[in-house]
Scaffold this motif. Structure first.
Motif, mmCIF file in Angstrom:
data_model
loop_
_atom_site.group_PDB
_atom_site.id
_atom_site.type_symbol
_atom_site.label_atom_id
_atom_site.label_comp_id
_atom_site.label_asym_id
_atom_site.label_seq_id
_atom_site.Cartn_x
_atom_site.Cartn_y
_atom_site.Cartn_z
ATOM 1 N N LYS A 1 -19.984 -6.038 32.162
ATOM 2 C CA LYS A 1 -19.368 -7.284 31.675
ATOM 3 C C LYS A 1 -19.573 -8.446 32.659
ATOM 4 O O LYS A 1 -19.977 -9.541 32.268
ATOM 5 C CB LYS A 1 -17.863 -7.076 31.427
ATOM 6 C CG LYS A 1 -17.548 -5.920 30.492
ATOM 7 C CD LYS A 1 -16.064 -5.737 30.285
ATOM 8 C CE LYS A 1 -15.261 -5.392 31.528
ATOM 9 N NZ LYS A 1 -15.584 -4.092 32.152
ATOM 10 N N SER A 2 -19.275 -8.191 33.938
ATOM 11 C CA SER A 2 -19.411 -9.275 34.924
ATOM 12 C C SER A 2 -20.871 -9.644 35.120
ATOM 13 O O SER A 2 -21.207 -10.821 35.306
ATOM 14 C CB SER A 2 -18.805 -8.861 36.268
ATOM 15 O OG SER A 2 -17.419 -8.685 36.135
ATOM 16 N N THR A 3 -21.732 -8.657 35.061
ATOM 17 C CA THR A 3 -23.169 -8.931 35.203
ATOM 18 C C THR A 3 -23.655 -9.803 34.050
ATOM 19 O O THR A 3 -24.440 -10.738 34.253
ATOM 20 C CB THR A 3 -23.961 -7.609 35.261
ATOM 21 O OG1 THR A 3 -23.395 -6.782 36.287
ATOM 22 C CG2 THR A 3 -25.426 -7.854 35.543
ATOM 23 N N PHE B 1 -14.332 -16.571 31.102
ATOM 24 C CA PHE B 1 -13.208 -16.052 31.879
ATOM 25 C C PHE B 1 -13.494 -14.583 32.173
ATOM 26 O O PHE B 1 -13.564 -13.772 31.246
ATOM 27 C CB PHE B 1 -11.919 -16.141 31.064
ATOM 28 C CG PHE B 1 -11.443 -17.552 30.786
ATOM 29 C CD1 PHE B 1 -10.547 -18.183 31.633
ATOM 30 C CD2 PHE B 1 -11.869 -18.241 29.659
ATOM 31 C CE1 PHE B 1 -10.085 -19.462 31.371
ATOM 32 C CE2 PHE B 1 -11.411 -19.527 29.387
ATOM 33 C CZ PHE B 1 -10.515 -20.136 30.258
ATOM 34 N N ASP B 2 -13.668 -14.233 33.444
ATOM 35 C CA ASP B 2 -13.960 -12.836 33.791
ATOM 36 C C ASP B 2 -12.692 -12.154 34.300
ATOM 37 O O ASP B 2 -12.350 -12.255 35.467
ATOM 38 C CB ASP B 2 -15.081 -12.761 34.842
ATOM 39 C CG ASP B 2 -15.574 -11.329 35.037
ATOM 40 O OD1 ASP B 2 -15.007 -10.406 34.405
ATOM 41 O OD2 ASP B 2 -16.531 -11.133 35.817
ATOM 42 N N GLU B 3 -12.002 -11.470 33.418
ATOM 43 C CA GLU B 3 -10.725 -10.806 33.717
ATOM 44 C C GLU B 3 -9.771 -11.732 34.474
ATOM 45 O O GLU B 3 -9.268 -11.378 35.539
ATOM 46 C CB GLU B 3 -10.976 -9.508 34.498
ATOM 47 C CG GLU B 3 -11.954 -8.594 33.754
ATOM 48 C CD GLU B 3 -11.741 -7.123 34.074
ATOM 49 O OE1 GLU B 3 -10.616 -6.739 34.401
ATOM 50 O OE2 GLU B 3 -12.723 -6.368 33.965
ATOM 51 N N PRO B 4 -9.499 -12.901 33.898
ATOM 52 C CA PRO B 4 -8.724 -13.915 34.626
ATOM 53 C C PRO B 4 -7.270 -13.537 34.809
ATOM 54 O O PRO B 4 -6.593 -14.121 35.648
ATOM 55 C CB PRO B 4 -8.829 -15.144 33.712
ATOM 56 C CG PRO B 4 -8.930 -14.566 32.341
ATOM 57 C CD PRO B 4 -9.785 -13.326 32.516
HETATM 58 MG MG MG Z 1 -16.197 -7.022 36.090
#
Ligand code: MG
Ligand code: ADP
Length: 282
Positions: free
Chosen positions: A50-52, A169-172
Motif C-alpha cells: 500500500k505505501s509503495t 492519506f497513508d494510514e493517517p
Molecule cells: Mg504502509
C-alpha cells in the motif's frame, strides 16, 4: 472513463526494493484508473504494498516496470516531479515525521514558500489552510505541544496549502486516539466533498465503508476492486486474505447464519440497528 476524468493512472506498475540481501518485489502488475474527485479506500495486510503504491503515485518512488501518470504527468519524467508532488500531496502515518518547523504557521508555509509564491499569497494560504482544519488559533504554537490529532491536522494543512488535486492519506489515523481519528476522517471527507480526489490507505475497515471505491491489496497486487458493498460481500475471500470485516458486516453475517433475515450489503451499524428494530417489531 474518458481520459480527462482520470487523474491517476498506473499501468502494469511493478516496484522492487533493492537492498543488500537482494530485491523485494513490492508491487506487481498494478493497473489502476482513479477518477478525478473520487474517494478511494485501500486496505491490505502489512507488507501488501500500500505505501509503495502511494509513494509511486506521488513520485517519491518511480516504477521498476510499467508507468504512473498524475494529471497527465509521467512520474518518470524528472521535470514533472515537483508538479506531481504538488498535485498529489501525501499525509503519512506519523505526524512527527512530517512537521519540520518550530511554529505551526511556519510549517504550513513551508510548501508554498518552496513554490516561490508571493508573501501575501503565502499568508493567505496559511490562514485558509489552518482554518480549514480548525487549527488557526494554534498558529503560533510549537507543533510538539499539540496532540497527535492536531499534529496530523497541521500536516494536512501543509498539504492543502499546496492546492493539490489529490491527497493520499497513508494510514493517517493509525497513531491517533478515537477523537483524533474522527477529526482526521471528517477532514478527509470534507476535502473530498470540496472536490479533492482522496486516496485513503487504512487498516480500519469502518473507515472504508463510505468510500466510492475500495481496493484490496495483497502481496503487491490488486486482489479486489469495487464499491465497498461489492467488496465486503466477498466475506470468505477477505478472511482468506487475513482481513477483518466491518463490525456491521460481521454481525449481519452471523445473524444470517442463525436464520435472521438480514439483507446483504449492510455496511453501517446504524442501518443494521434499523433493520433489527423493524424485525423485532414484526
Ligand atoms: Mg504502509
Ligand atoms: P504496506 O504499506 O502495505 O504495509 P509496503 O509498501 O510498506 O506495504 O511494503 C511492501 C513490501 O516492500 C514489503 O514486503 C516490505 O517489507 C517491502 N519494503 C517496504 N519498504 C522497503 C524498503 N525501504 N526497503 C526494502 N523493502 C521494503
Amino acid at each position: 472513463m474518458t481520459d480527462d476524468r482520470i487523474i491517476i493512472k498506473t499501468e502494469d506498475l511493478g516496484f522492487d526494493y533493492a537492498s543488500d540481501d537482494g530485491e523485494t518485489c513490492a508491487l506487481t502488475g498494478v493497473s489502476l484508473r482513479i477518477a478525478r474527485g473520487s474517494f478511494t479506500a485501500v486496505i491490505g495486510r502489512n507488507g501488501s504494498g500500500k505505501s509503495t503504491l502511494a509513494k509511486n503515485i506521488n513520485a517519491l518512488l518511480v516504477p521498476t516496470s510499467g508507468w504512473v501518470t498524475v494529471g497527465g504527468f509521467d512520474t518518470q519524467d524528472e521535470d514533472s516531479i515537483w508538479e506531481i508532488r504538488r498535485l498529489a500531496g501525501m499525509v503519512f502515518q506519523n505526524p512527527d515525521n512530517q512537521l519540520v518547523s518550530a511554529v505551526v504557521e511556519d510549517d504550513v508555509a513551508f510548501g508554498p514558500e518552496n513554490l516561490g509564491l508571493p508573501r501575501e499569497e503565502i499568508r493567505a494560504r496559511v490562514k485558509s489552510s489552518l482554518e480549514s482544519v480548525d487549527m488557526y488559533e494554534q498558529r503560533k504554537m510549537a507543533p510538539h505541544l499539540l496532540s497527535g490529532g492536531q499534529k496530523q491536522r497541521i500536516a494536512i494543512a501543509g498539504v492543502i496549502a499546496m492546492r493539490p488535486d489529490v491527497i493520499i492519506f497513508d494510514e493517517p489515523t493509525a497513531m491517533l486516539d478515537p477523537e483524533g481519528r474522527g477529526e482526521v476522517l471528517d477532514i478527509a471527507g470534507r476535502l473530498h466533498r470540496e472536490g479533492i480526489t482522496v486516496l485513503l490507505i487504512t487498516h480500519f475497515m469502518e473507515e472504508t465503508v463510505d468510500a466510492d471505491r475500495l481496493i484490496i491489496m495483497d502481496q503487491g497486487r490488486v486482489a479486489m476492486d469495487g464499491t465497498p458493498a461489492e467488496v465486503f460481500a466477498r466475506t470468505k475471500e477477505l478472511r482468506a486474505l487475513g482481513l477483518r470485516l466491518p463490525f456491521a458486516v460481521e454481525l449481519a453475517e452471523g445473524l444470517r447464519e442463525r436464520g435472521v433475515p438480514v439483507p446483504e450489503g449492510l455496511l453501517h451499524e446504524e442501518e443494521l440497528a434499523e433493520v433489527l428494530a423493524c424485525l423485532h417489531q414484526k
